[in-house]
Design a protein around this motif. Structure first.
Motif, PDB file in Angstrom:
ATOM      1  N   SER A 109     -27.162 -22.401 -22.021  1.00 30.55           N
ATOM      2  CA  SER A 109     -26.139 -23.189 -22.710  1.00 30.55           C
ATOM      3  C   SER A 109     -25.539 -21.817 -23.587  1.00 30.55           C
ATOM      4  CB  SER A 109     -26.539 -24.246 -23.742  1.00 30.55           C
ATOM      5  OG  SER A 109     -25.391 -24.937 -24.291  1.00 30.55           O
ATOM      6  N   SER A 110     -24.700 -22.284 -24.436  1.00 27.67           N
ATOM      7  CA  SER A 110     -23.905 -21.197 -25.197  1.00 27.67           C
ATOM      8  C   SER A 110     -23.844 -21.727 -26.839  1.00 27.67           C
ATOM      9  CB  SER A 110     -22.511 -21.060 -24.604  1.00 27.67           C
ATOM     10  OG  SER A 110     -21.629 -20.280 -25.251  1.00 27.67           O
ATOM     11  N   ASN A 111     -23.619 -20.474 -27.502  1.00 29.10           N
ATOM     12  CA  ASN A 111     -23.398 -20.455 -28.923  1.00 29.10           C
ATOM     13  C   ASN A 111     -21.709 -21.290 -28.988  1.00 29.10           C
ATOM     14  OD1 ASN A 111     -20.933 -18.215 -29.617  1.00 29.10           O
ATOM     15  ND2 ASN A 111     -22.407 -17.526 -27.905  1.00 29.10           N
ATOM     16  N   HIS A 112     -20.967 -21.491 -27.948  1.00 31.81           N
ATOM     17  CA  HIS A 112     -19.692 -21.720 -27.852  1.00 31.81           C
ATOM     18  C   HIS A 112     -19.736 -23.468 -28.141  1.00 31.81           C
ATOM     19  CE1 HIS A 112     -17.639 -18.192 -27.908  1.00 31.81           C
ATOM     20  NE2 HIS A 112     -18.515 -17.703 -26.737  1.00 31.81           N
ATOM     21  N   THR A 113     -20.960 -24.044 -27.977  1.00 30.30           N
ATOM     22  CA  THR A 113     -21.012 -25.467 -28.238  1.00 30.30           C
ATOM     23  C   THR A 113     -20.950 -25.771 -29.635  1.00 30.30           C
ATOM     24  OG1 THR A 113     -23.395 -25.211 -28.629  1.00 30.30           O
ATOM     25  CG2 THR A 113     -22.577 -25.931 -26.275  1.00 30.30           C
ATOM     26  N   ILE A 114     -21.006 -24.638 -30.557  1.00 29.14           N
ATOM     27  CA  ILE A 114     -21.001 -24.738 -31.974  1.00 29.14           C
ATOM     28  C   ILE A 114     -19.759 -23.759 -32.519  1.00 29.14           C
ATOM     29  CG2 ILE A 114     -22.818 -26.122 -32.388  1.00 29.14           C
ATOM     30  CD1 ILE A 114     -22.697 -22.215 -32.788  1.00 29.14           C
ATOM     31  N   GLY A 115     -18.892 -23.397 -31.986  1.00 31.43           N
ATOM     32  CA  GLY A 115     -17.954 -22.176 -32.131  1.00 31.43           C
ATOM     33  C   GLY A 115     -17.189 -22.620 -33.297  1.00 31.43           C
ATOM     34  N   PHE A 116     -16.719 -23.682 -33.542  1.00 35.07           N
ATOM     35  CA  PHE A 116     -15.832 -24.036 -34.772  1.00 35.07           C
ATOM     36  C   PHE A 116     -16.520 -23.714 -36.136  1.00 35.07           C
ATOM     37  CE2 PHE A 116     -12.179 -24.884 -31.996  1.00 35.07           C
ATOM     38  CZ  PHE A 116     -11.086 -24.076 -32.739  1.00 35.07           C
ATOM     39  N   TYR A 117     -17.753 -23.741 -36.164  1.00 37.37           N
ATOM     40  CA  TYR A 117     -18.441 -23.544 -37.473  1.00 37.37           C
ATOM     41  C   TYR A 117     -18.174 -22.368 -38.092  1.00 37.37           C
ATOM     42  CZ  TYR A 117     -21.268 -27.564 -36.868  1.00 37.37           C
ATOM     43  OH  TYR A 117     -21.908 -29.134 -36.914  1.00 37.37           O
ATOM     44  N   TYR A 252     -15.121 -17.555 -37.552  1.00 37.07           N
ATOM     45  CA  TYR A 252     -15.656 -18.589 -37.091  1.00 37.07           C
ATOM     46  C   TYR A 252     -17.145 -17.815 -36.029  1.00 37.07           C
ATOM     47  CZ  TYR A 252     -11.670 -21.196 -37.538  1.00 37.07           C
ATOM     48  OH  TYR A 252     -10.514 -21.919 -38.375  1.00 37.07           O
ATOM     49  N   GLN A 253     -17.955 -18.754 -35.825  1.00 36.21           N
ATOM     50  CA  GLN A 253     -19.075 -18.388 -35.246  1.00 36.21           C
ATOM     51  C   GLN A 253     -18.812 -18.245 -33.539  1.00 36.21           C
ATOM     52  OE1 GLN A 253     -22.790 -20.691 -35.902  1.00 36.21           O
ATOM     53  NE2 GLN A 253     -22.373 -20.492 -38.264  1.00 36.21           N
ATOM     54  N   GLY A 254     -17.870 -18.917 -33.027  1.00 31.72           N
ATOM     55  CA  GLY A 254     -17.410 -18.635 -31.853  1.00 31.72           C
ATOM     56  C   GLY A 254     -16.230 -17.456 -31.505  1.00 31.72           C
ATOM     57  N   GLY A 255     -15.894 -16.837 -32.821  1.00 32.71           N
ATOM     58  CA  GLY A 255     -14.854 -15.850 -32.588  1.00 32.71           C
ATOM     59  C   GLY A 255     -13.672 -16.199 -31.907  1.00 32.71           C
ATOM     60  N   MET A 256     -13.268 -15.170 -31.113  1.00 31.66           N
ATOM     61  CA  MET A 256     -12.063 -15.342 -30.350  1.00 31.66           C
ATOM     62  C   MET A 256     -11.715 -16.580 -29.362  1.00 31.66           C
ATOM     63  SD  MET A 256      -9.868 -13.384 -31.612  1.00 31.66           S
ATOM     64  CE  MET A 256      -8.412 -13.576 -30.499  1.00 31.66           C
TER      65      MET A 256
END
Length: 265
Positions: A109-117, A252-256
């Motif tokens: 999976s990915s940190n992009h599941t939570i990227g808007f934190y 953001y944790q998801g960055g760009m």
């Protein structure tokens, strides 16, 4: 030791990095990708497979007793591509695992599941998902699918939310998300040696000084990452400026990924 471990996405950067590090996990590695895998070794089998092709996926999985699923679209893209590679493809993989009796999977999976934190928020694996794009949404789907196949069919899955798994961090944001290749290989070993796994969510991140995630769930399977991104900080500072305070890579944790346009929007 497993008899045969399937690695999907084996022609990609992470798949190539893991090939030489998993000799103690399985006697044979079956390396699969949508493009040909180059130069299989004496303990490796190469398979070319489109994850959207259910029959081909069934053949790819047959004879394996574990799966490391790195395959699929690994960055943001148009919905049709993500649908086939990450949603239909993952369903085909789990259906093949069920049919072939494969009992344990690592789902990347990915940190992009939570990227808007935001980066000043500390997250547990139980916090609600906040995907930052279609790629992140596909990984949210994957986590739900893995959970259902565990509860309904008993297939154990380690859901590993990979931060940034490269030889070294490539920007300042990655000082918090970086997972070294050696720590990743050690995690894979722990996942397939654990007597019982269940369906845990694990943050795929090294023991960095800077981090945003509670990694306690990894200890349950005996994984204790050893590497630390801090040793790269000085080189990054010399190589590039730190992002401005309002830049997505600093907010953001998801960055760009939070700024990537939806295809067609």
């Amino acid at each position: 030791m497993l008899k045969k471990l399937l690695i999907t996405g084996a022609a990609g950067g992470l798949g190539r990095a893991m090939r030489s590090r998993l000799g103690e996990v399985a006697e044979t590695l079956r390396l699969a990708d949508i493009v040909p895998v180059a130069d299989p070794g004496s303990n490796e089998e190469a398979v070319t497979c489109d994850l959207a092709d259910a029959a081909a996926v069934r053949a790819m999985v047959a004879g394996c007793d574990g799966i490391v699923h790195f395959g699929g679209k690994s960055v943001e893209g148009d919905f049709a591509t993500i649908l086939n590679a990450n949603i239909l493809g993952l369903y085909n993989l789990y259906e093949a695992a069920r049919a072939e009796g494969v009992g344990r999977v690592l789902f990347a999976s990915s940190n992009h599941t939570i990227g808007f934190y935001r980066q000043d928020e500390w997250l547990k694996t139980t916090d609600p998902m906040r995907p930052d794009g279609l790629y992140g949404v596909s990984k949210c789907f994957g986590e739900a699918l893995a959970s259902m196949y565990h509860d309904k069919f008993g297939i154990e899955t380690a859901i590993v939310r990979i931060g940034s798994c490269f030889e070294e961090p490539m920007n300042h944001r990655m000082l918090a998300t970086w997972m070294s290749f050696d720590d990743c290989a050690a995690l894979i070993g722990c996942i397939f040696r654990a007597p019982r796994l269940g369906c845990p969510v694990i943050w795929g991140v090294s023991d960095n000084d800077q981090k945003w995630w509670d990694t306690a769930s990894a200890a349950a399977i005996g994984w204790r990452p050893k590497d630390n991104s801090e040793r790269f900080r000085a080189a990054l500072d010399a190589k590039m400026e730190r992002p401005a305070k309002d830049h997505p890579n600093a907010v953001y944790q998801g960055g760009m990924f939070t700024q990537e346009p939806i295809h067609g929007a």
